[in-house]
Design a protein around this motif. Sequence first.
Motif, mmCIF file in Angstrom:
data_model
loop_
_atom_site.group_PDB
_atom_site.id
_atom_site.type_symbol
_atom_site.label_atom_id
_atom_site.label_comp_id
_atom_site.label_asym_id
_atom_site.label_seq_id
_atom_site.Cartn_x
_atom_site.Cartn_y
_atom_site.Cartn_z
ATOM 1 N N GLU A 13 0.804 -1.223 0.000
ATOM 2 C CA GLU A 13 0.000 0.000 0.000
ATOM 3 C C GLU A 13 0.838 1.275 0.000
ATOM 4 O OE1 GLU A 13 -2.336 -0.571 3.464
ATOM 5 O OE2 GLU A 13 -3.501 -2.234 2.615
ATOM 6 N N GLU A 14 2.059 1.208 0.606
ATOM 7 C CA GLU A 14 2.897 2.405 0.719
ATOM 8 C C GLU A 14 3.949 2.515 -0.376
ATOM 9 O OE1 GLU A 14 2.498 4.857 2.962
ATOM 10 O OE2 GLU A 14 0.704 3.786 3.650
ATOM 11 N N LEU A 15 3.881 1.662 -1.407
ATOM 12 C CA LEU A 15 4.909 1.643 -2.452
ATOM 13 C C LEU A 15 4.969 2.985 -3.182
ATOM 14 C CD1 LEU A 15 6.976 -0.289 -3.755
ATOM 15 C CD2 LEU A 15 5.265 -0.799 -5.479
ATOM 16 N N LYS A 16 6.172 3.608 -3.159
ATOM 17 C CA LYS A 16 6.370 4.907 -3.798
ATOM 18 C C LYS A 16 7.306 4.833 -4.999
ATOM 19 C CE LYS A 16 5.727 7.370 0.572
ATOM 20 N NZ LYS A 16 6.392 8.168 1.631
ATOM 21 N N LYS A 17 8.217 3.833 -4.989
ATOM 22 C CA LYS A 17 9.225 3.747 -6.045
ATOM 23 C C LYS A 17 9.415 2.278 -6.424
ATOM 24 C CE LYS A 17 13.976 5.303 -6.962
ATOM 25 N NZ LYS A 17 15.153 5.979 -6.388
ATOM 26 N N LEU A 75 -0.771 -1.879 -11.225
ATOM 27 C CA LEU A 75 -0.187 -0.872 -10.330
ATOM 28 C C LEU A 75 -1.146 0.288 -10.062
ATOM 29 C CD1 LEU A 75 3.435 -0.678 -11.825
ATOM 30 C CD2 LEU A 75 2.743 -1.816 -9.718
ATOM 31 N N LYS A 76 -2.336 0.249 -10.647
ATOM 32 C CA LYS A 76 -3.322 1.310 -10.385
ATOM 33 C C LYS A 76 -3.705 1.357 -8.907
ATOM 34 C CE LYS A 76 -5.593 1.548 -14.915
ATOM 35 N NZ LYS A 76 -6.849 1.292 -15.660
ATOM 36 N N CYS A 77 -3.636 0.192 -8.243
ATOM 37 C CA CYS A 77 -4.000 0.120 -6.812
ATOM 38 C C CYS A 77 -2.970 0.809 -5.927
ATOM 39 C CB CYS A 77 -4.119 -1.333 -6.370
ATOM 40 S SG CYS A 77 -5.340 -2.270 -7.291
ATOM 41 N N ASN A 78 -1.743 0.938 -6.410
ATOM 42 C CA ASN A 78 -0.669 1.559 -5.611
ATOM 43 C C ASN A 78 -0.740 3.075 -5.795
ATOM 44 O OD1 ASN A 78 0.589 -1.183 -6.997
ATOM 45 N ND2 ASN A 78 1.019 -1.028 -4.815
ATOM 46 N N ILE A 79 -1.616 3.674 -5.035
ATOM 47 C CA ILE A 79 -1.944 5.094 -5.232
ATOM 48 C C ILE A 79 -0.791 6.032 -4.858
ATOM 49 C CG2 ILE A 79 -4.433 4.789 -5.018
ATOM 50 C CD1 ILE A 79 -4.176 5.656 -2.071
ATOM 51 N N GLN A 107 -2.004 7.297 -13.583
ATOM 52 C CA GLN A 107 -2.117 8.756 -13.458
ATOM 53 C C GLN A 107 -1.491 9.289 -12.180
ATOM 54 O OE1 GLN A 107 -5.970 10.362 -14.487
ATOM 55 N NE2 GLN A 107 -6.446 8.589 -15.775
ATOM 56 N N GLN A 108 -1.140 8.390 -11.222
ATOM 57 C CA GLN A 108 -0.491 8.846 -9.971
ATOM 58 C C GLN A 108 1.014 9.056 -10.155
ATOM 59 O OE1 GLN A 108 -1.355 5.782 -10.716
ATOM 60 N NE2 GLN A 108 -0.545 4.198 -9.318
ATOM 61 N N LEU A 109 1.570 8.583 -11.275
ATOM 62 C CA LEU A 109 3.024 8.678 -11.500
ATOM 63 C C LEU A 109 3.485 10.126 -11.673
ATOM 64 C CD1 LEU A 109 4.241 5.874 -13.958
ATOM 65 C CD2 LEU A 109 4.660 6.056 -11.515
ATOM 66 N N LYS A 110 4.667 10.424 -11.111
ATOM 67 C CA LYS A 110 5.299 11.727 -11.288
ATOM 68 C C LYS A 110 6.522 11.618 -12.211
ATOM 69 C CE LYS A 110 2.620 13.944 -8.338
ATOM 70 N NZ LYS A 110 1.626 14.914 -8.852
ATOM 71 N N TYR A 111 7.203 10.440 -12.145
ATOM 72 C CA TYR A 111 8.398 10.235 -12.974
ATOM 73 C C TYR A 111 8.318 8.867 -13.622
ATOM 74 C CZ TYR A 111 10.435 14.161 -10.399
ATOM 75 O OH TYR A 111 10.668 15.400 -9.849
ATOM 76 N N LEU A 112 8.690 8.804 -14.895
ATOM 77 C CA LEU A 112 8.802 7.541 -15.627
ATOM 78 C C LEU A 112 10.181 7.491 -16.268
ATOM 79 C CD1 LEU A 112 7.662 4.910 -16.792
ATOM 80 C CD2 LEU A 112 6.711 6.252 -18.688
ATOM 81 N N ASP A 113 10.955 6.467 -15.899
ATOM 82 C CA ASP A 113 12.338 6.306 -16.400
ATOM 83 C C ASP A 113 13.169 7.557 -16.145
ATOM 84 O OD1 ASP A 113 11.616 3.780 -17.285
ATOM 85 O OD2 ASP A 113 11.121 4.477 -19.300
ATOM 86 N N SER A 114 13.029 8.094 -14.933
ATOM 87 C CA SER A 114 13.788 9.265 -14.459
ATOM 88 C C SER A 114 13.369 10.583 -15.105
ATOM 89 C CB SER A 114 15.307 9.082 -14.686
ATOM 90 O OG SER A 114 15.762 7.956 -13.978
ATOM 91 N N LYS A 115 12.361 10.550 -15.975
ATOM 92 C CA LYS A 115 11.914 11.779 -16.641
ATOM 93 C C LYS A 115 10.570 12.215 -16.064
ATOM 94 C CE LYS A 115 11.017 13.716 -21.211
ATOM 95 N NZ LYS A 115 10.834 13.432 -22.653
ATOM 96 N N GLU A 116 10.482 13.475 -15.686
ATOM 97 C CA GLU A 116 9.255 13.982 -15.064
ATOM 98 C C GLU A 116 8.105 14.004 -16.079
ATOM 99 O OE1 GLU A 116 7.695 17.824 -12.434
ATOM 100 O OE2 GLU A 116 9.719 17.825 -13.297
#
Length: 461
Positions: free
Chosen positions: A88-92, A109-113, A140-149
Amino acid sequence: FLSVTEDLVRRRAEHNNCEIFSLEEISLHQQEIEKLEHLDKWCRDLKILYLQNNLIPKIENVSKLKKLEYLNVALNNIERIENLEGCEELKKLDLTANFIGELSSIESLKCNIHLKELFLMGNPCTEFEGYRQFVVATLQQLKYLDSKEIERSERIKALQDYPEVQWKIREQEEAYLLKRAREKEEAQRRMQEKKDEKQKQMESKLGCDSPDSPQEKPNQAEADGEQERCRTVENDDDEDRKFWEEPTPYTPESRLETHRYIEEKRRAKGNERESKKREKTVWTLVTAEGKVLNVNVPKLHFSLKDDEENNQIILDLAVYRHLDTSLLDVDVQPTYIRVLVKGKPFQLVLPEEVKPDSSSAKRSQTTGHLVVTMPKAKEIILAKQKVSASIKHSDCNTQQKSTRSGQVEKLEVDPSKYSFPDVTKIIQEKERTGQGPIKLQPQKVTEVKKSSDDFENNEDV
């Protein structure tokens, strides 16, 4: 296959006093792990888990790690994203350089908000057309994908094109899965061929090993054995060259096969080393006639000092400074000393006989040298005789001291029962008369008795 063991986890938990129940971070990278298990039962409080560069084919047994914030499974054999809904707390999440071709599996991974960073570089799915748009629109919760914002405008555009991109991704995914099925079949066929080839080699080797003539000469047998060893080394070199030069696709199967091959070679070398250890060289330390030889197999510098002042012989052996003392075995004999350094003998014949029971061995804390002190047997005996003789000669002094203390110290026999002339009196009479003491002693004593009636001859005075 190799899995996560409790011993491994405890060893990697040194920073936590080897306690695993309260562990919050653990690094299990490069441990050749082939199955991910047990961590969800043993380490419920884990927040950071490093598992990169292993052989893990599937993400599993981590769903109970509710506090897990960072999971690194880069450089493994993972083909799809799954079983992370419970974190539940997965951030990275780092999945760099795996074999993920089923890109649609990221929908789990949609469940990992709380997931903010995802790494998929080096996976086959990153070659798909529309890969980044699909991931950005799906998670849609992602901020970075492959180190790119991920910019807001990028997400809006990805959501607008999502139906079309999704369709393209499905098509490419299906093609990839068909390709993977063929690769698996090919890998299985190659494995079976290698197994059959190995079986044939074993059979041919067994056939060659069976002796044609029972009365074979020993020298001939040794020569054949040497030739066989040379042939084996050449065959191994050919096999190595063939294995590494053969072109193969980069797949989970080929990666696993490479690992198995390296492990097998390592094990074979280990067994060869063990057999060499078992077949230890027999060093001649004592000849058949019983003569002890000087031997220095470890090739160590040494010095042998004859300490006459303390009646002892000192051996200083320049043992390697960082060598563990448990690898040294010291054996002192009356005529020689033997030291085994990592099983290699150092033996030295001593110039004089020593007392093994009184000998001592110490290591220098600065140089690491082994210092063996061996008292001389002969010198110690002579020293004792001298001491006892001096006690006998100082009989008079001893008697005077005992008179002062009020107690009579008896040496060997009661002084009143001496059957031989008193040495001290003989010397005194000699000084007075200047003539032969033994002849004059009885006359002098009688004269003293005649001259004085009150004279009392006290033996103790």
